[in-house]
Design an enzyme around this catalytic site. Sequence first.
Site, PDB file in Angstrom:
ATOM      1  N   PRO A   1       0.821  -1.217   0.000  1.00 29.33           N
ATOM      2  CA  PRO A   1       0.000   0.000   0.000  1.00 29.33           C
ATOM      3  C   PRO A   1       0.855   1.267   0.000  1.00 29.33           C
ATOM      4  O   PRO A   1       0.363   2.340  -0.320  1.00 29.33           O
ATOM      5  CB  PRO A   1      -0.841  -0.100   1.279  1.00 29.33           C
ATOM      6  CG  PRO A   1      -0.440  -1.344   1.978  1.00 29.33           C
ATOM      7  CD  PRO A   1       0.599  -2.059   1.194  1.00 29.33           C
TER       8      PRO A   1
ATOM      9  N   GLU B   1       2.742  -7.761   8.429  1.00 29.88           N
ATOM     10  CA  GLU B   1       2.984  -6.312   8.303  1.00 29.88           C
ATOM     11  C   GLU B   1       3.947  -5.998   7.170  1.00 29.88           C
ATOM     12  O   GLU B   1       4.357  -4.848   7.010  1.00 29.88           O
ATOM     13  CB  GLU B   1       3.505  -5.741   9.627  1.00 29.88           C
ATOM     14  CG  GLU B   1       2.595  -5.979  10.833  1.00 29.88           C
ATOM     15  CD  GLU B   1       1.180  -5.475  10.614  1.00 29.88           C
ATOM     16  OE1 GLU B   1       1.006  -4.319  10.189  1.00 29.88           O
ATOM     17  OE2 GLU B   1       0.244  -6.262  10.873  1.00 29.88           O
TER      18      GLU B   1
ATOM     19  N   ARG C   1      -2.371  -9.059 -20.758  1.00 32.18           N
ATOM     20  CA  ARG C   1      -3.221  -8.727 -21.909  1.00 32.18           C
ATOM     21  C   ARG C   1      -2.536  -7.780 -22.889  1.00 32.18           C
ATOM     22  O   ARG C   1      -3.013  -7.589 -24.009  1.00 32.18           O
ATOM     23  CB  ARG C   1      -4.582  -8.175 -21.468  1.00 32.18           C
ATOM     24  CG  ARG C   1      -4.522  -6.861 -20.775  1.00 32.18           C
ATOM     25  CD  ARG C   1      -5.881  -6.479 -20.182  1.00 32.18           C
ATOM     26  NE  ARG C   1      -6.835  -6.030 -21.187  1.00 32.18           N
ATOM     27  CZ  ARG C   1      -6.821  -4.828 -21.763  1.00 32.18           C
ATOM     28  NH1 ARG C   1      -5.872  -3.957 -21.468  1.00 32.18           N
ATOM     29  NH2 ARG C   1      -7.729  -4.489 -22.645  1.00 32.18           N
TER      30      ARG C   1
ATOM     31  N   ASP D   1      -8.906   1.435 -24.716  1.00 29.67           N
ATOM     32  CA  ASP D   1      -9.018   1.350 -23.259  1.00 29.67           C
ATOM     33  C   ASP D   1      -9.014   2.751 -22.650  1.00 29.67           C
ATOM     34  O   ASP D   1      -8.265   3.607 -23.086  1.00 29.67           O
ATOM     35  CB  ASP D   1      -7.840   0.581 -22.648  1.00 29.67           C
ATOM     36  CG  ASP D   1      -7.812  -0.875 -23.080  1.00 29.67           C
ATOM     37  OD1 ASP D   1      -8.799  -1.324 -23.689  1.00 29.67           O
ATOM     38  OD2 ASP D   1      -6.806  -1.549 -22.801  1.00 29.67           O
TER      39      ASP D   1
HETATM   40  C1  JAH Z   1      -1.252  -5.875   2.790  1.00 28.00           C
HETATM   41  C2  JAH Z   1       1.291  -6.943   2.507  1.00 28.00           C
HETATM   42  N1  JAH Z   1      -2.440  -1.457  -2.940  1.00 28.00           N
HETATM   43  C3  JAH Z   1      -3.143  -2.595  -2.466  1.00 28.00           C
HETATM   44  C4  JAH Z   1      -2.392  -3.407  -1.445  1.00 28.00           C
HETATM   45  C5  JAH Z   1      -1.249  -4.107  -1.752  1.00 28.00           C
HETATM   46  C6  JAH Z   1      -0.623  -4.867  -0.766  1.00 28.00           C
HETATM   47  C7  JAH Z   1      -1.176  -4.920   0.510  1.00 28.00           C
HETATM   48  N2  JAH Z   1      -2.284  -4.222   0.771  1.00 28.00           N
HETATM   49  C8  JAH Z   1      -2.886  -3.490  -0.177  1.00 28.00           C
HETATM   50  C9  JAH Z   1      -0.559  -5.699   1.603  1.00 28.00           C
HETATM   51  C10 JAH Z   1      -0.683  -6.620   3.834  1.00 28.00           C
HETATM   52  C11 JAH Z   1       0.597  -7.144   3.684  1.00 28.00           C
HETATM   53  C12 JAH Z   1       0.711  -6.234   1.467  1.00 28.00           C
END
Ligand code: JAH
Length: 271
Positions: free
Chosen positions: A90, A117, A159, A174
């Site tokens: 994230p 985490e 794709r 697209d």
């Molecule tokens: C959550 C490791 N952008 C979306 C996304 C990508 C990875 C994760 N969460 C949201 C994530 C927990 C642990 C990755």
Amino acid sequence: MRIDVVTIFPEYLEPLNVSLVGKARARGQLDVRVHDLRQWTHDRHHTVDDTPYGGGPGMVMKPEPWGEALDAIEASGPQGTAPVMVVPTPSGRPFTQRLAVELSAKPWLVFTPARYEGIDRRVVDAYAERWEVHEVSIGDYVLAGGEAAVLVITEAVARLLPGVLGNAESHRDDSFAPGAMADLLEGPVYTKPPVWRDRDIPEVLLSGHHGKIARWRRDQAFRRTSALRPDLIERCDPAALDKHDRALLAELGWTQGPDGRFGRPGGPVEE
Ligand code: JAH
């Protein structure tokens, strides 16, 4: 293209066996290898996590299994070639059609979806000294792990590979394809029957008047983009718009600054 995925949930990647990606693999256009991270552990419990230094909630993925996995995968490829590493997180760079196009030009991707985490930071730092590494976010929300993001990114990339999309589904139009309708959202589409539950098709689409149809579709795209993605209107290149486009945007409350850029002083407008 070759894609390796290292995960503690190999079953989560089963969707890569079906649909567009599964077919590309069956045709030999894509070589996907899913690996269980625990095969690179050495303790009887196949431990992949440990408590965070500095304290705090949750667990962190240990660096050693990742290091062994990534070294083994690198060694399994052609001498002297490194893959591009893609780390879903994230806190990554937003995944866009532009990045999908960029990744689709690489011969070899390795995805490292984390759980808990996340992965000990030293893993990304160490491989970034030898490989091209992209930390990527597919949106501003938190998942339970990166595997779902791997499915998303793999489909968006696959794709775009030569020969993967049939003619029927070609990607020039697209919404976010480079060279699409000025980076607008796509408007509505319709097919048979001509009346369904008392709802008919916009008359212009039955007119056979190709010029009018193109104009109507473009208007629909602008209306939808203005309503749902005003950020795309704000960053659109005014030179890509004609007189009719500008008149429609004015009707929707948009004004042009001294640089020609669009802004909407009154904020969102209904309809
Ligand atoms: C959550 C490791 N952008 C979306 C996304 C990508 C990875 C994760 N969460 C949201 C994530 C927990 C642990 C990755």
